[in-house]
Motif scaffolding. Sequence first.
Motif, PDB file in Angstrom:
ATOM      1  N   ARG A 188       0.831  -1.208   0.000  1.00  0.00           N
ATOM      2  CA  ARG A 188       0.000   0.000   0.000  1.00  0.00           C
ATOM      3  C   ARG A 188       0.863   1.255   0.000  1.00  0.00           C
ATOM      4  NH1 ARG A 188      -2.850  -3.310   3.539  1.00  0.00           N
ATOM      5  NH2 ARG A 188      -1.907  -2.332   5.365  1.00  0.00           N
ATOM      6  N   LEU A 189       1.965   1.216   0.741  1.00  0.00           N
ATOM      7  CA  LEU A 189       2.862   2.365   0.769  1.00  0.00           C
ATOM      8  C   LEU A 189       3.511   2.584  -0.590  1.00  0.00           C
ATOM      9  CD1 LEU A 189       4.245   4.614   2.361  1.00  0.00           C
ATOM     10  CD2 LEU A 189       5.963   2.942   3.097  1.00  0.00           C
ATOM     11  N   LEU A 190       3.939   1.514  -1.243  1.00  0.00           N
ATOM     12  CA  LEU A 190       4.518   1.629  -2.579  1.00  0.00           C
ATOM     13  C   LEU A 190       3.524   2.247  -3.555  1.00  0.00           C
ATOM     14  CD1 LEU A 190       6.389  -1.780  -2.824  1.00  0.00           C
ATOM     15  CD2 LEU A 190       7.448   0.460  -3.194  1.00  0.00           C
ATOM     16  N   THR A 191       2.277   1.811  -3.472  1.00  0.00           N
ATOM     17  CA  THR A 191       1.247   2.362  -4.358  1.00  0.00           C
ATOM     18  C   THR A 191       1.028   3.838  -4.078  1.00  0.00           C
ATOM     19  OG1 THR A 191       0.140   0.222  -4.516  1.00  0.00           O
ATOM     20  CG2 THR A 191      -1.151   2.158  -5.080  1.00  0.00           C
ATOM     21  N   GLU A 192       1.001   4.217  -2.807  1.00  0.00           N
ATOM     22  CA  GLU A 192       0.747   5.614  -2.455  1.00  0.00           C
ATOM     23  C   GLU A 192       1.878   6.519  -2.907  1.00  0.00           C
ATOM     24  OE1 GLU A 192      -0.829   8.404   1.152  1.00  0.00           O
ATOM     25  OE2 GLU A 192      -1.159   6.251   1.137  1.00  0.00           O
ATOM     26  N   VAL A 193       3.117   6.141  -2.646  1.00  0.00           N
ATOM     27  CA  VAL A 193       4.217   7.010  -3.072  1.00  0.00           C
ATOM     28  C   VAL A 193       4.349   7.001  -4.588  1.00  0.00           C
ATOM     29  CG1 VAL A 193       5.456   6.767  -0.894  1.00  0.00           C
ATOM     30  CG2 VAL A 193       5.980   5.213  -2.775  1.00  0.00           C
ATOM     31  N   GLY A 194       3.900   5.902  -5.222  1.00  0.00           N
ATOM     32  CA  GLY A 194       3.945   5.844  -6.677  1.00  0.00           C
ATOM     33  C   GLY A 194       2.989   6.809  -7.339  1.00  0.00           C
ATOM     34  N   THR A 195       1.947   7.236  -6.630  1.00  0.00           N
ATOM     35  CA  THR A 195       1.033   8.233  -7.184  1.00  0.00           C
ATOM     36  C   THR A 195       1.588   9.650  -7.051  1.00  0.00           C
ATOM     37  OG1 THR A 195      -0.163   8.488  -5.086  1.00  0.00           O
ATOM     38  CG2 THR A 195      -0.938   6.772  -6.589  1.00  0.00           C
ATOM     39  N   ALA A 196       2.582   9.816  -6.182  1.00  0.00           N
ATOM     40  CA  ALA A 196       3.145  11.145  -5.944  1.00  0.00           C
ATOM     41  C   ALA A 196       4.420  11.398  -6.732  1.00  0.00           C
ATOM     42  CB  ALA A 196       3.420  11.343  -4.447  1.00  0.00           C
ATOM     43  N   PHE A 197       5.107  10.322  -7.154  1.00  0.00           N
ATOM     44  CA  PHE A 197       6.393  10.469  -7.826  1.00  0.00           C
ATOM     45  C   PHE A 197       6.450   9.582  -9.055  1.00  0.00           C
ATOM     46  CE2 PHE A 197       7.009  11.246  -3.323  1.00  0.00           C
ATOM     47  CZ  PHE A 197       7.649  12.476  -3.328  1.00  0.00           C
ATOM     48  N   GLU A 198       7.113  10.072 -10.090  1.00  0.00           N
ATOM     49  CA  GLU A 198       7.252   9.294 -11.315  1.00  0.00           C
ATOM     50  C   GLU A 198       8.095   8.054 -11.081  1.00  0.00           C
ATOM     51  OE1 GLU A 198       8.749  11.735 -14.390  1.00  0.00           O
ATOM     52  OE2 GLU A 198       7.065  13.127 -14.372  1.00  0.00           O
ATOM     53  N   GLU A 199       9.139   8.195 -10.289  1.00  0.00           N
ATOM     54  CA  GLU A 199       9.993   7.068  -9.932  1.00  0.00           C
ATOM     55  C   GLU A 199      10.270   7.140  -8.440  1.00  0.00           C
ATOM     56  OE1 GLU A 199      13.549   7.124 -12.201  1.00  0.00           O
ATOM     57  OE2 GLU A 199      12.603   6.418 -14.042  1.00  0.00           O
ATOM     58  N   VAL A 200      10.299   5.986  -7.802  1.00  0.00           N
ATOM     59  CA  VAL A 200      10.577   5.982  -6.364  1.00  0.00           C
ATOM     60  C   VAL A 200      11.607   4.917  -6.031  1.00  0.00           C
ATOM     61  CG1 VAL A 200       8.314   6.852  -5.708  1.00  0.00           C
ATOM     62  CG2 VAL A 200       8.656   4.391  -5.878  1.00  0.00           C
ATOM     63  N   ASP A 201      12.431   5.237  -5.061  1.00  0.00           N
ATOM     64  CA  ASP A 201      13.298   4.254  -4.418  1.00  0.00           C
ATOM     65  C   ASP A 201      12.805   4.147  -2.985  1.00  0.00           C
ATOM     66  OD1 ASP A 201      14.646   4.583  -6.758  1.00  0.00           O
ATOM     67  OD2 ASP A 201      16.559   5.120  -5.873  1.00  0.00           O
ATOM     68  N   LEU A 202      12.306   2.998  -2.605  1.00  0.00           N
ATOM     69  CA  LEU A 202      11.796   2.825  -1.251  1.00  0.00           C
ATOM     70  C   LEU A 202      12.519   1.670  -0.583  1.00  0.00           C
ATOM     71  CD1 LEU A 202       9.665   3.699   0.877  1.00  0.00           C
ATOM     72  CD2 LEU A 202       8.214   1.869  -0.009  1.00  0.00           C
ATOM     73  N   ALA A 203      13.115   1.942   0.564  1.00  0.00           N
ATOM     74  CA  ALA A 203      13.804   0.913   1.344  1.00  0.00           C
ATOM     75  C   ALA A 203      13.136   0.784   2.703  1.00  0.00           C
ATOM     76  CB  ALA A 203      15.281   1.267   1.513  1.00  0.00           C
ATOM     77  N   LEU A 204      13.010  -0.454   3.177  1.00  0.00           N
ATOM     78  CA  LEU A 204      12.351  -0.730   4.448  1.00  0.00           C
ATOM     79  C   LEU A 204      13.268  -1.572   5.317  1.00  0.00           C
ATOM     80  CD1 LEU A 204       8.706  -1.790   5.079  1.00  0.00           C
ATOM     81  CD2 LEU A 204      10.526  -3.304   5.844  1.00  0.00           C
ATOM     82  N   TRP A 205      13.570  -1.081   6.507  1.00  0.00           N
ATOM     83  CA  TRP A 205      14.351  -1.815   7.487  1.00  0.00           C
ATOM     84  C   TRP A 205      13.425  -2.330   8.593  1.00  0.00           C
ATOM     85  CZ3 TRP A 205      16.548   2.047   4.724  1.00  0.00           C
ATOM     86  CH2 TRP A 205      17.889   1.905   4.318  1.00  0.00           C
ATOM     87  N   VAL A 206      13.639  -3.552   9.035  1.00  0.00           N
ATOM     88  CA  VAL A 206      12.916  -4.116  10.174  1.00  0.00           C
ATOM     89  C   VAL A 206      13.953  -4.477  11.231  1.00  0.00           C
ATOM     90  CG1 VAL A 206      11.458  -6.002  11.006  1.00  0.00           C
ATOM     91  CG2 VAL A 206      11.035  -4.990   8.757  1.00  0.00           C
ATOM     92  N   ASP A 207      13.864  -3.813  12.374  1.00  0.00           N
ATOM     93  CA  ASP A 207      14.835  -4.013  13.460  1.00  0.00           C
ATOM     94  C   ASP A 207      16.271  -3.892  12.968  1.00  0.00           C
ATOM     95  OD1 ASP A 207      12.873  -4.309  15.358  1.00  0.00           O
ATOM     96  OD2 ASP A 207      12.729  -6.477  15.104  1.00  0.00           O
ATOM     97  N   GLY A 208      16.522  -2.884  12.141  1.00  0.00           N
ATOM     98  CA  GLY A 208      17.861  -2.602  11.665  1.00  0.00           C
ATOM     99  C   GLY A 208      18.338  -3.450  10.513  1.00  0.00           C
ATOM    100  N   ARG A 209      17.492  -4.320   9.991  1.00  0.00           N
ATOM    101  CA  ARG A 209      17.863  -5.206   8.884  1.00  0.00           C
ATOM    102  C   ARG A 209      17.095  -4.798   7.632  1.00  0.00           C
ATOM    103  NH1 ARG A 209      18.130  -8.794   4.516  1.00  0.00           N
ATOM    104  NH2 ARG A 209      19.314 -10.671   5.048  1.00  0.00           N
TER     105      ARG A 209
END
Length: 265
Positions: A231-252
């Motif tokens: 859902r987050l990828l879809t939302e930021v994809g509506t705001a930007f032509e290209e996105v780089d999204l990185a997600l860390w879980v507990d520092g990983r």
Amino acid sequence: MSSDAAVLVRRHTGGALTTRQVATALGLSEDPSVVLWQQATGPDGSLFSLRMSTDPGDRLGPAVGEPSPEWPAERSYDCYLHVTIDRTADEDGDSTAALRAFCRSVVSRLHGAWAALETAFSLDADGSYSYRIDPHEMRGTEIELWLGSAAQPFAPRFSLAGAADRAAAAARLGPLFHECPPGRFIPDAETAGDAVTETLALRAERPGFRAAARTAEWSGTPEELLGFTERLLTEVGTAFEEVDLALWVDGRLCRNEVAARVEAP
């Protein structure tokens, strides 16, 4: 510009995956040990050819953490898929975008077939990596996000924390994200030690929009984290032509979508 991609998959439990298992998970009817190249249709109707291999020389790919001594920036996966695009759905379609969307759909199907999976794909056109590993469990988890877009400048009305809150609220998970300095979670490219993190660090140094957000005490499950991320990828994809999204879980680093124009599923 090359229209090829490499997809790699590795299972952490239950033994190494075979080409036949991967083909079955992708809904391919032909036995990859008999038919070298197989045809597949992408989510947008574009046509692709796939070749699978478990040969040791093919299975090295970008990894995060615990790199092998022989190949410090890479790891040996179970199965390699060589993907080429034969025809875009539209005559003048963007072959790189279609190839990236197809690889994302392949990765999504593979993660849906097996738990404890690690996948990566890279595109020859821009040398970028997308990477994903599913966490086994989540208890009181801290989540950190980084967003970049070199394709367009800072959008003053866009809030990464706000977008993350909306994506989390859809599943009633209730964590609140807050903005934080984007440099905090981006490692030094020279000391990253693995290909995925190094690529992310190098992209982070480029001019363009950068933002970061974090939350603590996430109470959801790994499956709910997947839904949140999509859902987050879809939302930021509506705001930007290209996105780089990185997600860390507990520092990983658990997921890194690079230069992905993300459409709603």
